[in-house]
Write an enzyme that holds these catalytic residues in place. Structure first.
Site: not given
Ligand code: ADP
Ligand code: F6P
Length: 325
Positions: A176, A15, A107, A134
């Site tokens: 979230r 995000g 994360d 978070d």
């Molecule tokens: P954020 O970084 O905001 O927590 P996401 O959880 O959607 O967002 O993760 C972003 C991207 O990081 C994912 O779409 C994926 O490409 C990569 N990613 C997340 N978790 C993993 C994982 N366990 N192994 C490999 N790539 C990951």
């Molecule tokens: O992680 C940031 C965040 O804005 C959360 O608070 C929210 O649940 C989520 O992203 C929404 O993500 P999107 O609309 O991009 O799927």
């Protein structure tokens, strides 16, 4: 120590968050200052896999410090969850000679970076970029301050109309899995109740509290709900049934919290973290997340950063209860 990292890639992933541009700018300019070549990787890990990687110059990041969103764009990339996807990504980095990465994201993005660094031995530095705050190992994440100020501005406006009509408003903010936006914006706007996913909502207690306020003729109520708790519509349903005299409305703030010009604080922490990311690569401090704790740079190994969540202290919850009475 010999500077082994000569070409670095920077990307934003997950995000978006206000201040990501300020972080990109800091990474690019600190890299160039130190004689490195800097590449921008478009759309997070998707651009790494699809070889959408562009050279960055000092002017490429001009006039962006005040802009929300991210000039590198961001994405969620399914292919990166698989070893094959990460291998493809690494081969593209190798072809360009990129031997260091700065990942700005949450994360999930750090989880991906950790896997990539383990499998292919490429140094990765994570910068916490998420409005949710978070992530453990830092007092603030890039984007949180702006998002929470956007929420405060909106809730103040809602209170005006709530007051005019003697209404009860249930306002849903983002988060979230985390209640930080709800907690900070709720305290700052004097919300009567704050519902967060970190603490199970006692709906009976909430309803009884509202009935008691009704008896005291306290008609204006603001309840702030984190989206990860149970959702504003769901809470409104219960209140409409159990406290029918209350004139109840719902407002979901949504993605407005993700956009807009970053606050001064977000620009500052993004600039400090971006600078520190490049310094860390030069000093050989690899595979860490850069945080700021007690106003000092703080380094958390990526493998730890992906596991630990920031905990909400009980003191904060006590403050909410006492101040809202
Ligand atoms: P954020 O970084 O905001 O927590 P996401 O959880 O959607 O967002 O993760 C972003 C991207 O990081 C994912 O779409 C994926 O490409 C990569 N990613 C997340 N978790 C993993 C994982 N366990 N192994 C490999 N790539 C990951
Ligand atoms: O992680 C940031 C965040 O804005 C959360 O608070 C929210 O649940 C989520 O992203 C929404 O993500 P999107 O609309 O991009 O799927």
């Amino acid at each position: 120590m010999e500077n082994k990292v000569t070409k670095i890639g920077v990307l934003t992933s997950g995000g978006d968050a206000p201040g990501m541009n300020a972080a990109i700018r800091a990474v690019v300019r600190t890299g160039i200052y130190n004689g490195m070549e800097v590449f921008g990787i478009m759309r997070g890990y998707s651009g790494m896999i699809e070889n959408d990687i562009v050279p960055m110059h000092s002017r490429s990041v001009a006039n962006i410090i005040q802009r929300g969103g991210t000039i590198l764009k961001t994405a969620r990339c399914k292919e990166f969850f698989e070893h094959e996807g990460r291998k493809k990504a690494y081969n593209n980095l190798k072809k360009l000679g990129i031997n260091g990465l700065v990942i700005i994201g949450g994360d999930g993005s750090f989880r991906g970076a950790h896997k990539l660094s383990e499998e292919f031995d490429i140094p990765c530095i994570g910068l916490p970029g998420t409005i949710d705050k978070d992530i453990a190992g830092t007092d603030f994440t890039i984007g949180f301050d702006t998002a929470v100020n956007t929420a405060v501005e909106a809730i103040d406006k809602i209170r005006d109309t709530a007051d005019a009509h003697d209404r009860l408003f249930i306002i849903e903010v983002m988060g979230r899995d985390a209640g930080y936006i709800a907690l900070h914006s709720g305290i700052a706007t004097g919300a009567e109740n704050i519902l967060i996913p970190e603490r199970k909502t006692d709906i009976e207690e909430l309803v009884n509290g509202l009935l008691e306020k009704e008896r005291r003729k306290k008609l204006v109520n603001i309840i702030v709900v984190a989206e990860g708790d149970r959702g504003a519509e769901d809470v409104a349903q219960v209140i409409k049934e159990r406290v029918p005299a209350a004139d109840t409305r719902v407002c979901v703030l949504g993605h407005i919290q993700r956009g807009g010009a970053p606050s001064c604080m977000d620009r500052l922490i993004a600039s400090r973290m971006g600078y520190s990311a490049v310094e860390s690569l030069i000093e050989g401090r690899h595979n860490v997340m850069i945080g700021i704790v007690n106003n000092k740079m703080h380094y958390t190994p990526l493998e730890k950063a992906v596991k630990a969540k920031q905990k909400i202290s009980e003191d904060w919850l006590k403050i909410v209860k006492i101040l809202a009475s």
